[in-house]
Every structure is written in C-alpha cells, then in structure tokens.
Write an enzyme that holds these catalytic residues in place. Sequence first.
Site, PDB file in Angstrom:
ATOM      1  CD  GLU A  78      -2.457  -1.510   2.590  1.00  0.00           C
ATOM      2  OE1 GLU A  78      -3.519  -2.138   2.648  1.00  0.00           O
ATOM      3  OE2 GLU A  78      -1.827  -1.148   3.622  1.00  0.00           O
ATOM      4  CG  ASP A 121     -10.697 -10.203   0.748  1.00  0.00           C
ATOM      5  OD1 ASP A 121     -11.023 -11.018   1.621  1.00  0.00           O
ATOM      6  OD2 ASP A 121     -10.104  -9.129   1.014  1.00  0.00           O
TER       7      ASP A 121
END
Length: 216
Positions: free
Chosen positions: A12, A183
């Site tokens: 990230e 997800d």
Amino acid sequence: MKIGIIVAMDKELQQLQQLFKGDDVVVRKCGIGKVNAALGAQRLISEFHPDCIISSGCAGGNGDEILIQDVVVSTELCYHDVYCGSAIDDTTQYGQVQGMPVRFQADPYLLQKARKLTIADCPLTIHPGLIVTGDWFVDTREKMRQIVDLFPEARAVDMESCAIAQACYIDKVPFISFRVISDVPLRDSNASQYHNFWDTVADHSFQVTRHFVESL
C-alpha cells in the site's frame, strides 16, 4: 493544509508514495494490526501535526452491492473484536472500548467531501458506511459470518482503521478512512480473491485517495 496518510503494508505504501510527492502530504506505514496502527497515528500526529489524517489501504467487503476494487469510505468505525462486558458499566456496547464512543464518527467535513467525489478517469464505486476493525485476517467465510452477525451493516472489515480513529479522537485530529475492497470473504473460501487482487488489479486502486486529497 497538512495531510497525513497511514497505511499498514509495504504494498500500500508503494502505491500511495507514487501519488504524493509534495511536503504537505506525508504517507507513513504503521504496520498491521490495531497496536501498530494506534502507535503509527500517534507518531504521525506528534511529528507532523497534520490538519487531518486519512487511513488508506485494502479491506474485506460485505454486502451484495460491494465488489472487488470498490471503495468504502467510513461514515463511522468500531471494533469487531472488543467486548468490555457489563460488570462495571452496563451501557457499554459490543465493539466499544469503555469510556470511548460507541462508534467513532468520520469528520463531517471530510465525509461531505468524500460523498461528493466524482472521478471521470477512475470509474470506481464509492460506498459510504461502517468500517469494523479487529486483529483478524478474515480468510474464511466462517470468520466473516461471525463479524457480520454482530455488525450486519458493516461495509468493510480491516485491521487498522478504528484504532487510528481512536487515536485521532483522543488527539482531536479530523479523520476518515478509505478502504479499497480486495476481497469479499463471504464469496470466497481461501483468500484467493485477496491474493489475486495484489497480483492483477491493485495498480490503480488508490486513485480515489489521490482525488480526495486534491479536493481538500
């Protein structure tokens, strides 16, 4: 305006460091989990004195309308793995640290700006909603069901956002969280969606954070 952005992981951090080069935006990695997140937020506040803090990163999603690579922006935040009991104070609710708010609210001004985001060159869907945080990597449907049974309205589940919100609440720093859905555990069985997210679709997933910062 000085803006601090906190992420948990190197993946990230690499995404966001490519987007922000100026001195008025600092991107820091705190590490995974609630303790790391709170410590990272406190360090950022003490060293950089930001006007606001943004939690950015990925999260598991919940809800029929939530798709991988959508973005959930926090309207409010709480913990899914905190229970202080009722022996001392029978008003404390599940997910609430005793003495803290039942839910930490996103800063109203930041949330208003987030709700108004329109991004022509970044066709991602933004969902305002509850983000719940805990020290679980949710890699099974069963784990996600336990969380959703307690917080059916949750739109994202992560491991850092609420801890950062708590630190910001204590230090009176405006806060909001943007979480890209990597997800949807109730539609997955072995975290394959999460791993596939980083392998194939993560490259442009943090553009919403860039557009949000530019709107401030």
